[in-house]
Design a protein around this motif. Structure first.
Motif, PDB file in Angstrom:
ATOM      1  N   SER A  21      12.347  37.145  30.740  1.00  0.00           N
ATOM      2  CA  SER A  21      13.495  36.825  31.583  1.00  0.00           C
ATOM      3  C   SER A  21      13.853  38.023  32.458  1.00  0.00           C
ATOM      4  N   LEU A  22      13.730  39.223  31.854  1.00  0.00           N
ATOM      5  CA  LEU A  22      14.021  40.439  32.620  1.00  0.00           C
ATOM      6  C   LEU A  22      13.018  40.604  33.761  1.00  0.00           C
ATOM      7  N   THR A  23      11.702  40.419  33.436  1.00  0.00           N
ATOM      8  CA  THR A  23      10.699  40.583  34.495  1.00  0.00           C
ATOM      9  C   THR A  23      10.939  39.578  35.619  1.00  0.00           C
ATOM     10  N   PHE A  24      11.332  38.383  35.241  1.00  0.00           N
ATOM     11  CA  PHE A  24      11.552  37.393  36.287  1.00  0.00           C
ATOM     12  C   PHE A  24      12.755  37.752  37.138  1.00  0.00           C
ATOM     13  N   ALA A  25      13.769  38.334  36.456  1.00  0.00           N
ATOM     14  CA  ALA A  25      14.941  38.750  37.232  1.00  0.00           C
ATOM     15  C   ALA A  25      14.546  39.803  38.253  1.00  0.00           C
ATOM     16  N   ILE A  26      13.671  40.747  37.799  1.00  0.00           N
ATOM     17  CA  ILE A  26      13.199  41.771  38.733  1.00  0.00           C
ATOM     18  C   ILE A  26      12.410  41.119  39.854  1.00  0.00           C
ATOM     19  N   GLY A  27      11.568  40.150  39.452  1.00  0.00           N
ATOM     20  CA  GLY A  27      10.782  39.438  40.451  1.00  0.00           C
ATOM     21  C   GLY A  27      11.655  38.788  41.494  1.00  0.00           C
ATOM     22  N   LEU A  28      12.722  38.220  41.026  1.00  0.00           N
ATOM     23  CA  LEU A  28      13.645  37.536  41.921  1.00  0.00           C
ATOM     24  C   LEU A  28      14.173  38.489  42.990  1.00  0.00           C
ATOM     25  N   LEU A  29      14.405  39.723  42.570  1.00  0.00           N
ATOM     26  CA  LEU A  29      14.917  40.708  43.518  1.00  0.00           C
ATOM     27  C   LEU A  29      13.805  41.236  44.431  1.00  0.00           C
ATOM     28  N   ARG A  30      12.599  41.401  43.878  1.00  0.00           N
ATOM     29  CA  ARG A  30      11.562  42.133  44.596  1.00  0.00           C
ATOM     30  C   ARG A  30      10.657  41.258  45.456  1.00  0.00           C
ATOM     31  N   ARG A  37      10.158  33.878  45.162  1.00  0.00           N
ATOM     32  CA  ARG A  37      11.314  34.120  44.303  1.00  0.00           C
ATOM     33  C   ARG A  37      11.598  32.918  43.424  1.00  0.00           C
ATOM     34  N   MET A  38      11.487  31.759  44.056  1.00  0.00           N
ATOM     35  CA  MET A  38      11.756  30.538  43.298  1.00  0.00           C
ATOM     36  C   MET A  38      10.734  30.333  42.208  1.00  0.00           C
ATOM     37  N   HIS A  39       9.539  30.755  42.506  1.00  0.00           N
ATOM     38  CA  HIS A  39       8.489  30.667  41.500  1.00  0.00           C
ATOM     39  C   HIS A  39       8.910  31.465  40.268  1.00  0.00           C
ATOM     40  N   ALA A  40       9.415  32.676  40.509  1.00  0.00           N
ATOM     41  CA  ALA A  40       9.874  33.505  39.405  1.00  0.00           C
ATOM     42  C   ALA A  40      10.983  32.797  38.633  1.00  0.00           C
ATOM     43  N   ALA A  41      11.953  32.308  39.352  1.00  0.00           N
ATOM     44  CA  ALA A  41      13.087  31.672  38.688  1.00  0.00           C
ATOM     45  C   ALA A  41      12.671  30.440  37.905  1.00  0.00           C
ATOM     46  N   GLY A  42      11.808  29.629  38.526  1.00  0.00           N
ATOM     47  CA  GLY A  42      11.396  28.385  37.888  1.00  0.00           C
ATOM     48  C   GLY A  42      10.661  28.636  36.588  1.00  0.00           C
ATOM     49  N   VAL A  43       9.732  29.576  36.613  1.00  0.00           N
ATOM     50  CA  VAL A  43       8.978  29.852  35.396  1.00  0.00           C
ATOM     51  C   VAL A  43       9.901  30.407  34.313  1.00  0.00           C
ATOM     52  N   SER A  44      10.831  31.259  34.725  1.00  0.00           N
ATOM     53  CA  SER A  44      11.711  31.845  33.723  1.00  0.00           C
ATOM     54  C   SER A  44      12.497  30.746  33.018  1.00  0.00           C
ATOM     55  N   TRP A  77      13.440  21.251  29.696  1.00  0.00           N
ATOM     56  CA  TRP A  77      12.092  21.013  30.226  1.00  0.00           C
ATOM     57  C   TRP A  77      12.070  19.874  31.222  1.00  0.00           C
ATOM     58  N   PHE A  78      13.031  18.984  31.083  1.00  0.00           N
ATOM     59  CA  PHE A  78      13.121  17.926  32.094  1.00  0.00           C
ATOM     60  C   PHE A  78      13.817  18.414  33.344  1.00  0.00           C
ATOM     61  N   THR A  79      14.927  19.115  33.128  1.00  0.00           N
ATOM     62  CA  THR A  79      15.783  19.380  34.284  1.00  0.00           C
ATOM     63  C   THR A  79      15.338  20.563  35.124  1.00  0.00           C
ATOM     64  N   SER A  80      14.879  21.668  34.476  1.00  0.00           N
ATOM     65  CA  SER A  80      14.662  22.833  35.340  1.00  0.00           C
ATOM     66  C   SER A  80      13.494  22.660  36.302  1.00  0.00           C
ATOM     67  N   PRO A  81      12.367  22.040  35.915  1.00  0.00           N
ATOM     68  CA  PRO A  81      11.347  21.795  36.944  1.00  0.00           C
ATOM     69  C   PRO A  81      11.878  20.895  38.059  1.00  0.00           C
TER      70      PRO A  81
END
Lengths: 109, 321, 496, 118
Positions: A21-30, A37-44, A77-81
């Motif tokens: 979750s932390l790496t994805f948060a960093i990804g979201l920023l970077r 960015r959305m890819h990062a958020a979605g996977v997280s 798993w239903f809602t976030s994708p």
């Protein structure tokens, strides 16, 4: 013995989940543009949530709480994708485009 | 520990809201603020409150503000007037409060006066007197049920006020609504339709399980309404309006409140005080059970109907300038 | 059997009528239902005043739960008196409402309008009747939310901004009150006012208590439109529909004054409130500022509703001044003026409703020559104005008389001068009206066109009450004095 | 130092309240004012709930065994207050929509200018 094993497993799952979750948060920023960015958020949303809920399930043991946790997982798993999909589509419609590599390079320099 | 981190987050979010100019981002931050608050409520043992804050602050309020932004504008202008006077007022107010805290009992001190006088009675007697193990529900729906009647009345009032303000601006059938964009997404529609029955089921669970766990009429009403709002978003506002005509919603809003007051009147006719449930059955516990059940049902009905009509009123406002 | 349930029925009867309004489709029935509910509430208030006068405090435990655990209604002479003010103003205003609303509000809104009106009434009655501090907050919000809605119904678009401004300031006020109640709860562990009163002396030294007092005082002052926190009031009264102005001017601020009295005298106790803070000086200073500033502002208004709105801020100054004296005659003056000012302002705003009905607006240009074209309406305005000035044989004189007596008792001769000067300022703005009405001819040649009787009769009922109660004072003074003694008795001797 | 440990919670709440209060009275945008109001109120709710907390206590749902519970009364009060808060927000938003329709703006400054020019 069994208890200790379960608790170690649970800890491992929770820590991995939090770390991801932390790496994805960093990804979201970077990350350079909206879609990456959305890819990062979605996977997280899916993976992290899954790991963390499983970790909690191990801690809770077999009880009503476990059932509730599993329901939460199923729901996520239903809602976030779906949410990610809707977001991407809305962005696409609103005219956001994938940024070109050169642009990123030039903007970074 | 968790508290300190969450409170730190809260402070950061609040400052960000004060500094930012993009209203859309501010609303999102406000949703986060509410969710963080809900987290703190859980860590402070207030599960019912956390539930409500999450449903209301992060849910209903955010949706309402967002739909207002959709009808107005999302950028805030740079204010021109001086900040000195507001700052002074705020500093004086804050100083008064900080001065007040100096004599406060330490945080979570079990010897504090709050825990000595009225609360122990609830904790020790409420289960025997009302038969409800969730003390929050017992106090809410029985000891202080009159406050809760006021709360339902507040919701009802707000519903009427919104209708008064917006009903003149309803768009007509022939104008296509912009909000039901989602109805063209097959994936969203499919998933939403899959989810809605579960949402409604969950609302029923929250409504009727409030005696034993966190939950109750208000939370259930919000969730129930959320289910229908989701339906409205994916299937179209017009279809939802067909399901809930204006007069039907009025009827529902009024009937929930009337049910609540009716419980009070009946107890009065049976010889007890207003809202004294003990007189409903020979066994006071049974009477309490019935009273709490009916009253919570009244809350649920009014909240559901009000939320749906407020949502419909907001989404039916004409977009034309 | 019914008589023992009167305290709760007082609030519940209008409350039941509110959702019923939403279900009724026939507009004539709407008015009948609302009027009946308000009338019933007035009769109950009257009976309660009798009961409280003869048997002292009436306590009613809602839900059958004894006091600190459940919510208690606690009626004494003071609340019964305020309940009577609120219900009687509401009833008379409703009597006139039908015609005025038919003209000012679109028909599709009628059910919701009456419903909001009744909710506002319910809220005001609930605040007044309750003996539980948190319950005050809940009912305060009922009355506030419904009054925001009612104000926003005005035809001018400024009604919307007025309502928004009131909403923001009102909510800040309510939140301050919430903080104050929370701090009180923190110190004592109870929310029941009577219980609080008994437990607070033990923590009188606490800094938290002082802070609680400050927050409650500021919060209530916001609701009360005490100078300089009155900014919402002129706009709200000016742009709301006529009937709503008349109703709110007669009731809302009066109930806020009641809440202030209740918290200062019953919950904190006058000993605490007047010893820990220089409350006498604060109240007097604010009151004098309100009287001077608002009266002078009133003189410069061109909208008559706005003129009377500023005059309301000034009159609230007189009401607050009476509290500052901390004497029986001072408090009697406060309570008398509470009732009398409600009568005057309701009468004046109703008369303005008549003007608005015929003229479409209430600017100064609209009353030119009104003495000839609408003689009865204009006579009502003049008599109400004279009462505002405090001319003998009107109620205004009685309350000012008591106020002056209270000031002389304590040797505050400067205040006497200020009260008289304030009346002089009132005379100036009333005279401006008289001049326009009687000595100017209207520019267009209007035929003589009086307001409809259904508006005029209720207006004159209030005007005549202004004069009758100014001559036969036994009714109001009796209740006011009894209530004042009760408040100070509690202050002096501990438990009642 | 012990004062700080005992009271830092309250001070953070006060800080939050004041940030919210500041937004309400200093900002000119009508929507942002209401958000400030909500932040202000939510911080007050936090103050209430925190006074109900008992060290080592748990949620006030009666269970078997000897457990200490937190104070349920603030929870009940705040449930009501949250509902009041959302009711106010809904009403305010409806008003803002109407103001926007009538004035074409949701900035206090512009509204004053339009009214003054009348």
């Amino acid at each position: 013995m069994w208890d200790i094993l379960v608790s170690y497993c649970s800890d491992a799952l929770l820590i991995t989940g939090s770390f991801l979750s932390l790496t994805f948060a960093i990804g979201l920023l970077r990350f350079p543009d909206f879609y990456t960015r959305m890819h990062a958020a979605g996977v997280s949303d899916t993976l992290c949530a899954g790991l963390i809920v499983l970790g909690l399930v191990l801690q809770a043991g077999i009880s009503l709480v476990t059932l509730k946790l599993l329901f939460i997982l199923l729901f996520l798993w239903f809602t976030s994708p779906t949410a990610s999909f809707a977001l991407a589509r809305a962005a696409h419609r609103a005219g956001y485009r994938v940024s070109e590599q050169e642009e990123v390079a030039s903007s970074n320099s | 520990m968790i508290n300190i981190i969450l409170l730190g987050f809260l402070a950061v979010v609040a400052i960000a809201v004060a500094m930012m100019r993009d209203l859309f981002a501010i609303v999102m931050l406000f949703g986060i603020y509410s969710l963080l608050t809900a987290g703190i409520f859980v860590s402070l043992d207030a599960v019912d409150v956390a539930f409500t804050e999450a449903a209301v602050g992060a849910g209903i309020s955010t949706i309402l503000i967002l739909s207002t932004l959709a009808l107005t504008s999302r950028e805030e202008k740079q204010p021109t007037h001086s900040f000195l006077l507001p700052l002074l007022v705020v500093l004086v107010t804050g100083a008064t409060l900080v001065y007040g805290t100096l004599d406060m009992p330490a945080f979570s001190d079990p010897e504090a006066p709050v825990h000595q006088h009225v609360a122990p009675h609830y904790l020790n007697q409420a289960e025997q007197e009302t038969g409800v193990p969730n003390i929050v529900t017992a106090v809410l729906a029985s000891y202080r049920s009159y406050d809760t009647m006021g709360e339902v009345t507040v919701i009802f009032t707000a519903g009427i006020a919104v209708l008064l303000l917006l009903s003149a601006f309803r768009h007509h059938e022939d104008e296509a609504s912009n909000l039901n964009d989602l109805s063209h997404h097959p994936v969203l529609r499919y998933i939403a339709r899959l989810m809605i029955p579960f949402i409604l089921l969950f609302a029923l669970y929250v409504q009727f399980h409030g005696d034993y766990g966190p939950g109750g009429g208000f939370q259930a009403g919000v969730i129930f309404a959320a289910g229908f709002i989701l339906y409205g978003l994916v299937v179209g506002i017009d279809k939802t309006r067909q399901m809930f005509s204006e007069s039907k919603l009025h009827w529902l809003m009024a009937s929930g409140l009337l049910l609540y007051i009716g419980v009070g009147i009946v107890s009065l006719l049976l010889g007890g005080e207003f809202l004294n449930y003990n007189v409903f059955a020979a066994d006071p516990l049974k009477g309490q059970h019935w009273g709490i059940f009916l009253v919570e049902l009244g809350v649920g009905i009014t909240v559901t109907a009000t939320m749906i009509s407020v949502f419909l009123a907001f989404s039916e406002v004409r977009r034309s300038e | 059997m019914i008589s023992s349930h009167l305290p709760v029925l007082q609030v519940v009867l209008p409350l039941i009528a509110a959702p019923l309004c939403l279900l009724l489709r026939r507009s004539s029935l709407l008015w009948i239902l609302s009027f009946a509910a308000s009338l019933a509430a007035m009769i109950i208030a009257w009976l309660l005043l009798q009961q409280a006068g003869s048997s002292g405090v009436i306590s009613y435990t809602i839900g059958g739960w004894a006091a600190p655990w459940g919510i208690e209604y606690r009626i004494d002479t003071l609340n019964a008196y305020v309940l009577l003010i609120v219900t009687s103003i509401s009833t008379v205003v409703l009597l006139a409402a039908k015609k005025s609303i038919e003209q000012e509000i679109p028909q599709q809104h009628w059910p919701m309008f009456y419903s909001s009106y009744l909710l506002c009434l319910t809220g005001l009655l609930g605040i007044t009747a309750t003996g539980d501090a948190f319950n005050v907050f809940v009912f305060l919000e009922i009355s506030s939310l419904s009054s925001y809605a009612l104000i926003s119904l005005g035809r001018d678009r400024r009604a919307l901004t007025a309502s928004y401004q009131y909403l923001v300031m009102g909510t800040i006020g309510a939140t301050f009150i919430l903080i104050g109640i929370g701090l009180l709860y923190m110190l004592t562990g109870t929310l029941n006012m009577h219980d609080l009163a008994q437990r607070l002396p033990a923590v009188a030294q606490s800094k938290t208590l002082l802070s609680a007092f400050a927050f409650l005082f500021v919060g209530i002052s916001l609701k009360l439109a005490l100078f300089p926190l009155h900014l919402w009031l002129p706009n709200a009264y000016t742009y709301s529909p006529s009937i709503v102005s008349a109703f709110l001017a007669g009731t809302a601020t009066k109930v806020a004054v009641y809440v202030l009295l209740r918290f200062i005298f019953t919950v904190f106790g006058a000993d605490y409130a007047f010893s820990v803070l220089p409350l006498t000086e604060i109240l007097m200073l604010l009151a004098v500022a309100a009287i001077m500033f608002a009266s002078i502002s009133a003189i410069y208004q061109s909208n008559i509703k706005r003129l009377f709105a500023y005059s309301s801020v000034a009159q609230l100054g007189y009401i607050i001044l009476g509290i500052g004296f901390l004497s029986v005659s001072g408090l009697t003056a406060t309570l008398l003026h509470l009732f009398n000012h409600a009568l005057m302002k309701a009468a004046l705003f109703m008369a303005l409703a008549c003007v608005l009905y015929r003229q479409g607006d209430v600017m100064f240009s609209n009353v030119k020559g009104l003495g000839k074209t609408m003689p009865w309406t204009f006579m009502a305005i003049v008599l109400g104005g004279l009462s505002l000035v405090g001319v003998p044989l009107t109620v205004g004189f009685i309350s000012k008389w008591y106020l002056v007596v209270a000031a002389i008792e304590q040797g505050h001769f400067v205040l006497v001068a200020i009260i008289l000067f304030g009346s002089l300022l009132a005379l100036v703005y009333v005279w401006r009206l008289v001049e326009q009405g009687y000595f100017h001819n209207s520019e267009e040649d209007h035929p003589r066109q009086e307001a409809p009787l259904s508006l005029l009769i209720p207006t004159w009922m209030l005007v005549l009450a202004n004069i009758y109660l100014g001559i036969d004072t036994s009714l109001t003074i009796g209740a006011a004095e009894q209530a004042a003694q009760m408040l100070l008795g509690q202050a002096g001797g501990g438990s009642p | 130092m012990s004062t700080f440990i005992d009271l830092y919670n309250y001070w953070i709440f006060i800080f939050l309240m004041m940030v919210g209060f500041y937004i309400v009275i200093s900002q000119g945008n009508l929507v942002k004012k209401i958000i400030g109001l909500n932040i202000f109120q939510t911080a007050v709710f936090l103050l209430y709930i925190s006074m109900g907390k008992v060290k080592g206590g748990t949620a006030p749902i009666i269970m078997a065994g000897d457990v200490s519970y937190s104070n349920p009364l603030p929870h009940v009060l705040i449930l009501t207050a949250i509902v009041v808060g959302v009711a106010t927000t809904a009403l305010a938003m409806a008003l803002i929509i109407r103001i926007r329709k009538a004035y074409g703006t949701i900035e206090e400054q512009d509204i004053h200018e339009q009214d003054a020019s009348l």
